[in-house]
Write an enzyme that holds these catalytic residues in place. Structure first.
Site, PDB file in Angstrom:
ATOM      1  N   CYS A 112       0.795  -1.233   0.000  1.00  0.00           N
ATOM      2  CA  CYS A 112       0.000   0.000   0.000  1.00  0.00           C
ATOM      3  C   CYS A 112       0.829   1.286   0.000  1.00  0.00           C
ATOM      4  O   CYS A 112       0.322   2.348  -0.361  1.00  0.00           O
ATOM      5  CB  CYS A 112      -0.955   0.010   1.189  1.00  0.00           C
ATOM      6  SG  CYS A 112      -1.982  -1.462   1.296  1.00  0.00           S
ATOM      7  N   HIS A 240      -2.825   7.020   2.002  1.00  0.00           N
ATOM      8  CA  HIS A 240      -3.347   5.752   1.494  1.00  0.00           C
ATOM      9  C   HIS A 240      -4.797   5.608   1.949  1.00  0.00           C
ATOM     10  O   HIS A 240      -5.131   5.847   3.108  1.00  0.00           O
ATOM     11  CB  HIS A 240      -2.504   4.596   2.019  1.00  0.00           C
ATOM     12  CG  HIS A 240      -3.145   3.261   1.840  1.00  0.00           C
ATOM     13  ND1 HIS A 240      -3.714   2.860   0.644  1.00  0.00           N
ATOM     14  CD2 HIS A 240      -3.336   2.233   2.722  1.00  0.00           C
ATOM     15  CE1 HIS A 240      -4.209   1.642   0.785  1.00  0.00           C
ATOM     16  NE2 HIS A 240      -3.995   1.240   2.024  1.00  0.00           N
ATOM     17  N   ASN A 270     -10.389   0.441  -1.094  1.00  0.00           N
ATOM     18  CA  ASN A 270      -8.948   0.374  -0.835  1.00  0.00           C
ATOM     19  C   ASN A 270      -8.280  -0.270  -2.036  1.00  0.00           C
ATOM     20  O   ASN A 270      -8.470  -1.458  -2.296  1.00  0.00           O
ATOM     21  CB  ASN A 270      -8.706  -0.442   0.438  1.00  0.00           C
ATOM     22  CG  ASN A 270      -7.237  -0.594   0.791  1.00  0.00           C
ATOM     23  OD1 ASN A 270      -6.362  -0.468  -0.056  1.00  0.00           O
ATOM     24  ND2 ASN A 270      -6.965  -0.885   2.046  1.00  0.00           N
TER      25      ASN A 270
END
Length: 314
Positions: A112, A240, A270
């Site tokens: 990520c 993020h 996500n």
């Protein structure tokens, strides 16, 4: 020594929109719970598109927006943890699709935090004179690794890509990408996993939540300090897009009263390494941040890794 700056952005998302109500037909959950716990309303799921397809689409848009030609690009870096193919790498496939001749081309996997890692790496390459114009991409197809019977993960993950064209600054022009702050907490590496030949994403959600909301804000502030920017001067914060409550927890520890806080997670889910460039590209496209304004990027997640820097908005 030359510095670097982001010249243009681009992004791509699959056309299929999956709502919380659709997820609730697969597992025992509901729209209100998902919105409250993670802040997601919809997410995009790819059908036939590969990681390379999405990466090339985003990179192509960034290149078109930059005013440069494929022949100007001498480096392509793709941040991803979900490419099914080991070789050729995604970066070479992106270069081939865009007609970029003989670039340095490699993939980078820090999950990520990948885009911020890749951006820092490209900035260093340009500063060292190893490249002049680069394309940096974050692209993920997390749906390939999602267990659609696991309600703790299937509500979260999605697919997409975002890209930036990064170029050397002119003589005397200030740096457009600040020093990167990066690192990891390898003792917590089992908190997010994609392992084995037929893997599904597994994670220890509470462990990641506690780490993200307690350990990361000082590191984000360090990125501002290294760039010589006061947090109160930030025009936007693009973290993020892991979870809206994690974003809120980090923001509470930062003094950024006038900054736009990106929460693209609400409509995109996500998307791991794609989440920061995807969210930043949308801010740029909508002209929500003035050109040249300071924006803090901060990625974190699987590894557990983190990386962030202050950039000037293209």
């Amino acid at each position: 020594m030359a510095a670097s700056r982001i010249v243009a952005m681009g992004h791509y998302q699959p056309s299929r929109v999956v709502t919380n109500d659709e997820i609730a037909q697969m597992v025992d959950t509901n729209d209100a719970w998902i919105r409250d716990r993670v802040g997601i309303v919809t997410r995009r799921i790819a059908a036939d598109e590969t990681v390379a397809d999405m990466a090339a689409a985003a990179a192509g848009k960034a290149l078109a927006n930059s005013g440069l030609n494929a022949s100007d690009i001498d480096m392509v870096v793709v941040a991803t943890c979900t490419s099914v193919d080991r070789s050729p790498n995604v970066a070479c496939r992106v270069a081939a699709k865009l007609g970029i001749h003989a670039p340095a081309a490699f993939d980078l996997n820090t999950a990520c935090s990948g885009f911020a890692y890749a951006l820092g790496t490209v900035d260093h390459a340009i500063r060292a004179g190893a490249a002049r114009n680069a394309i940096v991409v974050g692209a993920e197809k997390l749906s390939d690794f999602t267990d659609w019977t696991d309600r703790s993960t299937c509500i979260i993950f999605a697919d997409g890509a975002g890209a930036a064209v990064v170029s050397a600054t002119a003589d005397g022009e200030p740096a457009g990408i600040g020093p990167v702050v990066w690192g990891s907490a390898p003792e917590k590496s089992d908190a997010v996993r994609i392992e084995g030949w037929q893997p599904y994403i597994t994670q220890e959600g509470q462990s990641v939540f506690r780490w993200a909301t307690t350990a990361l804000a000082p590191l984000a502030l360090q990125a501002c300090e290294r760039a010589g920017v006061q947090p109160s001067e930030l025009a936007a914060f693009v973290p993020h897009q892991a979870n809206s409550r994690i974003i809120d927890g980090i923001v509470k520890r930062l003094n950024i009263p006038d900054a736009i806080i990106s929460k693209d997670i609400a409509e995109s889910g996500n998307t791991s390494a794609a989440s920061i460039p995807l969210a930043l590209s949308k801010l740029v496209e909508r002209r929500e941040v003035p050109a040249g304004a300071p924006v803090l990027l901060f990625g974190f997640g699987g590894g557990l890794t983190y990386a962030g820097q202050v950039v000037r908005c293209p």
